[in-house]
Design a protein around this motif. Structure first.
Motif: not given
Length: 448
Positions: A99-108
């Motif tokens: 989940f955190m990986e997905t969040f980091a991608f959208f943040f980027e």
């Protein structure tokens, strides 16, 4: 019940997907930092060439991000389809980093979109440059969280197993497992190193093709300096990785180094061939393995003789390790010669033959990334979750995986060819010479 055919094709398809995805993922992690550094150098030195470099790299980066999203989605889909037993057992534990990986991608992605949309809309280049900070952070954190999942598979912790079920889950403890620090650091430094050498390769190729513009010379010099810095960082992290393996995954280190018997003062074996269990034609470094594993030439290094045969990784990972290390050493040497040569004004650094060596650096860096990941994944075999679940136990029993392999192979072929064609047309239709001329017209004078 284990379906051997399904296990085989599941492993092939997963390897294909990861091998294809890792190219775009590595570029996706490393390039944002290169863009930020290029724009920072341009702002600091009031040099439009570096700002244009950041701008042009960012355009191409969008294409690689798009392909990376598709292949990343395919990996998530295949985890559930090809490895359902593994996901049923460990899915609750790795859900948080996924989940955190997905969040980091959208943040980027959000800040990347803002950065691209607001070109020439800021009076201050500094304010526009600040948008790259969350882009670079998001890209790197995306790599951190997905690597944590892989680290967990190598050193599972943070849970108990009762009657075949995972209970007492502690997600944070699972994330901060012993494999996490070295794996995360190695992924980040190699991504930055690879991005630098790929971009340097492009600049050197343009110079060879006759585009002897100062823009390409500045680009080449900047990227080779960054390549040198991150290749040294990669070597340092690699040394720590060897010490981690000696303590926590000795069977993997022993297989990678063809270290068959536990002994003190262990020799480091490079290349060679196996003939009835005997190593021939190798390069042997006395005490080298003991130094790598424990920083002590007389230290004892555990050999494969301490593990059952069915728990030993395949011995061909020895070659993967050698290829990865030697490419890394070669790239570091080329970058060092180039940087020192520019400082000392050695003329051969501008020679066509030396620039061809730099051009080779980009593909070689990608090969090193591939062999490094194959080493990481194959070296964990026969486990999908080390010490808990074997790979065969985690796989699907479906008979349709071979068909999935064909379909995904077609998708990856289309994506690979399509991304190359789009990138070539993008930069061919917008040459740097024309873009610099436009900027000069806007500024009413020469670029610095």
């Amino acid at each position: 019940m284990i379906n051997e055919s399904a296990v085989f094709w599941s492993r092939v398809l997963t390897e294909l997907t990861l091998s294809f995805h890792i190219i775009y993922a590595t570029i996706g992690v490393g390039v944002p930092l290169m863009i930020m550094i290029a724009q920072w150098v341009g702002y600091k030195n009031n040099d439009e060439h570096y700002i244009l470099l950041a701008r042009r790299i960012a355009r191409g980066f969008v294409i690689t991000v798009a392909v990376g999203v598709v292949t990343g989605t395919a990996i998530g889909l295949q985890l559930s389809l090809l490895w359902p037993n593994f996901m049923q057992l460990a899915g609750q534990v790795i859900a948080l980093p996924l989940f955190m990986e997905t969040f980091a991608f959208f943040f980027e992605a959000i800040f990347l979109g803002i950065y691209l949309y607001t070109w020439d809309r800021f009076e201050s280049q500094k304010k526009h440059m600040l948008l790259l900070i969350p882009v670079a952070i998001g890209a790197s954190m995306s790599a951190v969280f997905i690597t944590i999942v892989n680290a967990f598979m190598n050193a599972p912790q943070g849970f108990d197993i009762v009657n075949g079920q995972i209970v007492n889950i502690q997600p944070v403890l699972a994330m901060f497992n012993p494999a996490m620090p070295t794996k995360v650091a190695h992924v980040l430094t190699t991504a930055y190193m690879t991005a630098a050498f790929v971009l340097a390769s492009i600049a050197a190729y343009r110079l060879i093709r006759g585009s002897d513009h100062v823009y390409h010379k500045k680009s080449l010099y900047l990227m080779m300096k960054l390549g040198l810095v991150f290749s040294i960082a990669t070597a340092v992290v690699g040394d720590f990785s060897g010490k981690y393996l000696a303590e926590y995954q000795p069977e993997k280190l022993a297989a990678a180094e063809w270290h068959f018997e536990t002994e003190k003062g262990a020799t480091l074996i490079l290349f060679g061939v196996l003939d009835d269990g005997e190593v021939k034609y190798s390069i042997n470094i006395p005490w080298g393995l003991s130094i790598l594993a424990h920083n002590n030439p007389n230290a004892e290094v555990i050999g494969l003789d301490q593990f059952p045969e069915d728990e030993r990784p395949p011995l061909y990972i020895h070659y993967l390790f050698n290829i990865m290390v030697f490419i890394g050493m070669f790239l570091a040497l080329v970058a060092l010669v180039f940087v020192v040569g520019k400082w000392r004004k050695w003329t051969f650094t501008n020679a066509k033959w030396f620039r061809w060596i730099i051009v080779m650096g980009g593909p070689l860096a990608i090969i090193a990334i591939e062999t490094g990941w194959w080493l990481a994944e194959v070296g964990r075999q026969p486990w999908i979750l080390r010490g808990i679940m074997r790979t065969a136990e985690g796989a699907t029993t479906s008979d349709s995986v071979d068909l999935m392999l064909i379909l995904f192979s077609i998708v990856y072929l289309v994506l690979g060819i399509g991304s190359v064609v789009v990138l070539r047309r993008m930069f061919r239709n917008n040459p740097i010479e024309q873009e610099i001329a436009d900027r000069i017209a806007e500024r009413g004078g020469d670029l610095q």
